[in-house]
Design a protein around this motif. Structure first.
Motif, PDB file in Angstrom:
ATOM      1  N   GLU A 119       1.048  -1.343  -0.273  1.00  0.00           N
ATOM      2  CA  GLU A 119       0.169   0.083   0.194  1.00  0.00           C
ATOM      3  C   GLU A 119       0.912   1.011  -0.109  1.00  0.00           C
ATOM      4  O   GLU A 119       1.592   0.886   1.148  1.00  0.00           O
ATOM      5  N   ILE A 120       0.998   2.488  -0.819  1.00  0.00           N
ATOM      6  CA  ILE A 120       1.724   3.064  -0.961  1.00  0.00           C
ATOM      7  C   ILE A 120       0.325   4.730  -0.034  1.00  0.00           C
ATOM      8  O   ILE A 120       1.373   4.980   0.832  1.00  0.00           O
ATOM      9  N   ALA A 121      -0.787   4.337  -0.125  1.00  0.00           N
ATOM     10  CA  ALA A 121      -1.640   5.832   0.821  1.00  0.00           C
ATOM     11  C   ALA A 121      -2.856   5.104   1.441  1.00  0.00           C
ATOM     12  O   ALA A 121      -4.031   3.749   0.197  1.00  0.00           O
ATOM     13  N   GLY A 122      -3.394   5.790   1.864  1.00  0.00           N
ATOM     14  CA  GLY A 122      -4.980   4.974   2.637  1.00  0.00           C
ATOM     15  C   GLY A 122      -4.999   4.701   4.086  1.00  0.00           C
ATOM     16  O   GLY A 122      -3.486   4.997   4.929  1.00  0.00           O
ATOM     17  N   GLY A 135      -1.738   1.628  -4.229  1.00  0.00           N
ATOM     18  CA  GLY A 135      -0.501   0.544  -3.915  1.00  0.00           C
ATOM     19  C   GLY A 135      -0.254   0.054  -5.021  1.00  0.00           C
ATOM     20  O   GLY A 135      -0.774   0.279  -6.231  1.00  0.00           O
ATOM     21  N   LEU A 136       0.889  -1.166  -4.875  1.00  0.00           N
ATOM     22  CA  LEU A 136       1.504  -2.148  -6.006  1.00  0.00           C
ATOM     23  C   LEU A 136       1.348  -2.931  -5.896  1.00  0.00           C
ATOM     24  O   LEU A 136       0.645  -3.238  -4.488  1.00  0.00           O
ATOM     25  N   VAL A 137       0.581  -4.111  -6.817  1.00  0.00           N
ATOM     26  CA  VAL A 137       0.991  -5.263  -6.865  1.00  0.00           C
ATOM     27  C   VAL A 137       1.695  -6.073  -7.769  1.00  0.00           C
ATOM     28  O   VAL A 137       1.541  -5.233  -8.599  1.00  0.00           O
ATOM     29  N   LEU A 138       2.370  -6.815  -7.011  1.00  0.00           N
ATOM     30  CA  LEU A 138       3.387  -7.234  -7.544  1.00  0.00           C
ATOM     31  C   LEU A 138       2.860  -9.007  -7.879  1.00  0.00           C
ATOM     32  O   LEU A 138       2.502  -9.533  -7.416  1.00  0.00           O
ATOM     33  N   PHE A 139       3.443  -9.313  -9.046  1.00  0.00           N
ATOM     34  CA  PHE A 139       2.774 -11.241  -9.875  1.00  0.00           C
ATOM     35  C   PHE A 139       4.059 -11.583 -10.195  1.00  0.00           C
ATOM     36  O   PHE A 139       4.784 -10.859 -10.879  1.00  0.00           O
ATOM     37  N   LEU A 198       1.722  -4.407 -11.135  1.00  0.00           N
ATOM     38  CA  LEU A 198       0.440  -3.058 -11.356  1.00  0.00           C
ATOM     39  C   LEU A 198       0.394  -2.637 -10.215  1.00  0.00           C
ATOM     40  O   LEU A 198       0.532  -2.282  -8.628  1.00  0.00           O
ATOM     41  N   GLY A 199      -0.299  -1.295 -10.837  1.00  0.00           N
ATOM     42  CA  GLY A 199      -0.822   0.185  -9.752  1.00  0.00           C
ATOM     43  C   GLY A 199      -2.631   0.148  -9.198  1.00  0.00           C
ATOM     44  O   GLY A 199      -2.688  -0.763  -9.755  1.00  0.00           O
ATOM     45  N   TYR A 200      -2.848   0.163  -8.308  1.00  0.00           N
ATOM     46  CA  TYR A 200      -4.210   0.393  -8.070  1.00  0.00           C
ATOM     47  C   TYR A 200      -4.919   1.109  -7.641  1.00  0.00           C
ATOM     48  O   TYR A 200      -3.586   1.597  -6.512  1.00  0.00           O
ATOM     49  N   ALA A 201      -6.088   1.835  -7.306  1.00  0.00           N
ATOM     50  CA  ALA A 201      -6.325   2.368  -6.752  1.00  0.00           C
ATOM     51  C   ALA A 201      -8.261   2.157  -6.364  1.00  0.00           C
ATOM     52  O   ALA A 201      -9.026   1.430  -7.010  1.00  0.00           O
ATOM     53  N   TRP A 202      -8.062   2.092  -5.359  1.00  0.00           N
ATOM     54  CA  TRP A 202      -9.808   2.627  -4.632  1.00  0.00           C
ATOM     55  C   TRP A 202     -10.255   3.180  -3.954  1.00  0.00           C
ATOM     56  O   TRP A 202      -9.733   4.094  -3.273  1.00  0.00           O
ATOM     57  N   VAL A 203     -11.544   4.047  -4.666  1.00  0.00           N
ATOM     58  CA  VAL A 203     -12.125   4.602  -4.103  1.00  0.00           C
ATOM     59  C   VAL A 203     -13.781   4.238  -3.785  1.00  0.00           C
ATOM     60  O   VAL A 203     -14.370   2.626  -4.038  1.00  0.00           O
TER      61      VAL A 203
END
Length: 223
Positions: A119-122, A135-139, A198-203
């Motif tokens: 997670e980056i921010a939250g 955040g970031l997800v690494l696969f 991947l970068g991700y954003a949740w709102v």
């Protein structure tokens, strides 16, 4: 966290630059003519802009590594090849402080070696905010990320490196966006040749962002 260092966003420019890179992605990226995606992009930009204006605390604990992070250097290098250098440099600048997690009470056998998120921010991220989760997800290569959904959360992924498919519907390469409305069941598969970042954003509502948990679910028949 133990041994947590608390500072502010104004005193940690690398984290501020990373948030700005996310903002620029959601500003520049095409919506493909979709009003729903356009509204989501606007919501993410507004949440990031307000977070920057809040000058929130930045909480840095001891970094946490997972088995999949052995692929991080390769994933970052791949991102540079696809003109993603700005965000890749911003991630690289904070890489030593990232806390990679699984996010599930029970991780399916084998997945703990092939996946993690940071997670980056939250509400629980280094940049403390209840406006958005970034955040970031690494696969790892060949990873299959089981079906799951997020209640009351609108989610998007930005492909930063590698190639993935969601629900076997199209292939997403660097610079592309995957959009998941609330409750949308989605399963991700990863190219067997290279890792993917991947970068991700949740709102969504603040109470949902605070309490959101990832739970794997069986896809409905026909999915």
């Amino acid at each position: 966290m133990t041994d947590e260092r608390i500072t502010s966003l104004t005193e940690t420019p690398d984290w501020r630059y990373l948030l700005k890179e996310f903002y620029e992605f959601y500003r520049r990226m095409s919506s493909g003519g979709s009003d729903k995606i356009r509204a989501h992009q606007r919501a993410v930009r507004e949440a990031i802009s307000k977070t920057l204006a809040d000058r929130p605390a930045v909480r840095l604990g001891p970094p946490v590594r997972r088995p999949v992070t052995v692929h991080l250097r390769r994933a970052l290098d791949l991102g540079r090849r696809y003109q993603m250098d700005g965000v890749i440099r911003a991630i690289d600048a904070v890489a030593d402080d990232l806390s990679w997690q699984f996010g599930y009470d029970k991780v399916p056998k084998g997945l703990e070696n092939r996946y993690a998120y940071a997670e980056i921010a939250g509400p629980n991220g280094p940049v403390a905010t209840e406006r958005v989760i970034l955040g970031l997800v690494l696969f790892a290569p060949g990873c299959v990320y089981p079906a799951h959904a997020h209640d009351d959360i609108t989610e998007s992924y930005i492909c930063l490196s590698g190639a993935v498919s969601e629900n076997h519907q199209g292939v997403y390469e660097p610079g592309s966006l995957i959009f998941n409305p609330p409750g949308h069941m989605h399963r991700i598969t990863v190219s067997d040749r290279e890792p993917s970042l991947l970068g991700y954003a949740w709102v969504g509502p603040a109470e949902q962002l605070r309490g959101q948990k990832m739970v794997f679910s069986r896809p409905r028949p026909g999915r």
